[in-house]
Design an enzyme around this catalytic site. Structure first.
Site, PDB file in Angstrom:
ATOM      1  N   HIS A  28       0.835  -1.205   0.000  1.00  0.00           N
ATOM      2  CA  HIS A  28       0.000   0.000   0.000  1.00  0.00           C
ATOM      3  C   HIS A  28       0.874   1.261   0.000  1.00  0.00           C
ATOM      4  O   HIS A  28       0.602   2.228  -0.716  1.00  0.00           O
ATOM      5  CB  HIS A  28      -0.873   0.050   1.252  1.00  0.00           C
ATOM      6  N   ASP A 141      -3.550  -6.907  -7.790  1.00  0.00           N
ATOM      7  CA  ASP A 141      -4.943  -7.228  -8.131  1.00  0.00           C
ATOM      8  C   ASP A 141      -5.145  -6.910  -9.612  1.00  0.00           C
ATOM      9  O   ASP A 141      -5.795  -5.928  -9.980  1.00  0.00           O
ATOM     10  CB  ASP A 141      -5.891  -6.433  -7.234  1.00  0.00           C
ATOM     11  N   ARG A 178      -4.083 -10.276   3.753  1.00  0.00           N
ATOM     12  CA  ARG A 178      -4.546 -11.628   4.100  1.00  0.00           C
ATOM     13  C   ARG A 178      -3.395 -12.561   4.489  1.00  0.00           C
ATOM     14  O   ARG A 178      -3.668 -13.628   5.038  1.00  0.00           O
ATOM     15  CB  ARG A 178      -5.342 -12.238   2.934  1.00  0.00           C
TER      16      ARG A 178
HETATM   17  P1  AMP Z   1      -6.480  -3.615  -0.515  1.00  0.00           P
HETATM   18  O1  AMP Z   1      -6.331  -2.858   0.765  1.00  0.00           O
HETATM   19  O2  AMP Z   1      -6.095  -5.050  -0.412  1.00  0.00           O
HETATM   20  O3  AMP Z   1      -7.797  -3.377  -1.197  1.00  0.00           O
HETATM   21  O4  AMP Z   1      -5.387  -3.004  -1.507  1.00  0.00           O
HETATM   22  C1  AMP Z   1      -5.375  -1.627  -1.798  1.00  0.00           C
HETATM   23  C2  AMP Z   1      -4.479  -1.393  -2.979  1.00  0.00           C
HETATM   24  O5  AMP Z   1      -3.144  -1.819  -2.667  1.00  0.00           O
HETATM   25  C3  AMP Z   1      -4.911  -2.197  -4.217  1.00  0.00           C
HETATM   26  O6  AMP Z   1      -4.783  -1.355  -5.366  1.00  0.00           O
HETATM   27  C4  AMP Z   1      -3.937  -3.335  -4.236  1.00  0.00           C
HETATM   28  O7  AMP Z   1      -3.709  -3.855  -5.521  1.00  0.00           O
HETATM   29  C5  AMP Z   1      -2.692  -2.674  -3.692  1.00  0.00           C
HETATM   30  N1  AMP Z   1      -1.782  -3.684  -3.163  1.00  0.00           N
HETATM   31  C6  AMP Z   1      -2.074  -4.674  -2.284  1.00  0.00           C
HETATM   32  N2  AMP Z   1      -1.008  -5.474  -2.094  1.00  0.00           N
HETATM   33  C7  AMP Z   1      -0.020  -5.001  -2.883  1.00  0.00           C
HETATM   34  C8  AMP Z   1       1.328  -5.389  -3.139  1.00  0.00           C
HETATM   35  N3  AMP Z   1       1.879  -6.445  -2.550  1.00  0.00           N
HETATM   36  N4  AMP Z   1       2.044  -4.662  -4.015  1.00  0.00           N
HETATM   37  C9  AMP Z   1       1.499  -3.587  -4.633  1.00  0.00           C
HETATM   38  N5  AMP Z   1       0.237  -3.166  -4.443  1.00  0.00           N
HETATM   39  C10 AMP Z   1      -0.517  -3.854  -3.569  1.00  0.00           C
END
Ligand code: AMP
Length: 271
Positions: A28, A141, A178
């Protein structure tokens, strides 16, 4: 949020949005850092969006670390944290949903009915509330990226979508909120996703282009890990998520935890 954003735009400032569900990690923060570099003002939204979780998924258990998130975002120098309540986002009577056809039909869309409708709806609302000039999404994603690009173009939203590379642990596991669900033995097993992608990259580098054989490499690598159960493995086009293409995508269950990962086989593999 809208009043704040209007004030910024009135001052001539550009706005970058980073949508998240909290439980922040270095993945993030890589989005936040890029948004910081490319915009005058940065908003990070933190909202665990109930309508993108299916029945029987992990909405109730989804990791939450509000205090830690706040201090990480403060330290990163963001200008606003937009943290609406579920009732703010979906008050009684709310009955509009954003549906993206085509790219949502297979893989994550098939495995998680309603998921992308929930994502598309909340992202559209976040774009509207923040008047973002640019919005930052992770390649982690990959299908979500394709959906968001489609909807931003189709609905003339005028937000520029920027995609940031996957941030990984030293052993290759893609960072994910997760990952906190994994026991120590599951955590060791979870490296099979990135290992499988690495093997497919090697095969692609040797000239392998047959989607069936590339897929078989992924399937075999996941099959070699006793704690892993393959949900899907495919090599697809990154914009349409139909075959053929060069983006290898994986969804794997490690115990009760469902993990996803992907890599464009045309690109060198990190590590
Ligand atoms: P989430 O909180 O899981 O909905 O993720 C928020 C944003 O962070 C989304 O655009 C995800 O694709 C991105 N994100 C999550 N994990 C990663 C990662 N390991 N590397 C880069 N971006 C990430």
């Amino acid at each position: 949020m809208r009043d704040v954003a209007r004030g910024w735009h009135a001052d001539g400032a550009s706005i970058g949005l980073v949508p998240t569900m909290g439980a922040l990690h270095a993945g993030h923060m890589s989005l936040v850092e890029r948004a910081r570099r490319e915009n005058d003002r940065v908003v990070v939204s933190v909202f665990v969006n109930p309508i993108q979780f299916g029945a029987g998924e992990d909405l109730g258990a989804y990791p939450r670390s509000p205090e830690r998130d706040l201090s990480m975002l403060r330290a990163a120098g963001v200008d606003a944290i937009y943290k609406p309540s579920v009732a703010d986002m979906y008050p009684a009577g709310a009955s509009t949903r954003v549906i993206v056809h085509g790219v949502t039909e297979r893989l994550e869309g098939a495995a998680r009915p309603g998921h992308f409708e929930g994502v598309a709806t909340v992202v559209t609302k976040l774009f509207a509330a923040t008047s973002a000039d640019r919005a930052y999404f992770g390649q982690k994603d990959a299908q979500q990226v394709a959906v968001v690009m489609r909807l931003a173009a189709d609905l003339d939203i005028g937000v520029e979508i920027r995609v940031c590379p996957i941030v990984r642990e030293a052993d290759g596991l893609a960072l994910s909120s997760r990952n906190a669900y994994l026991s120590p033995s599951e955590r060791r097993a979870a490296v099979c996703l990135s290992r499988a992608l690495g093997l497919a990259v090697e095969a692609y580098g040797r000239g392998e282009r047959d989607p069936g054989r590339l897929r078989a490499i992924l399937v075999e690598a996941i099959g070699a890990e006793p704690l892993a159960k393959l949900d899907y493995a495919e090599v697809v086009d990154p914009a349409t998520f139909s075959t053929p293409g060069s983006l290898a995508v994986l969804a794997v269950r490690i115990g009760p935890t469902r993990l996803i990962d992907n890599h464009d086989l045309k690109l060198p593999y990190p590590g």
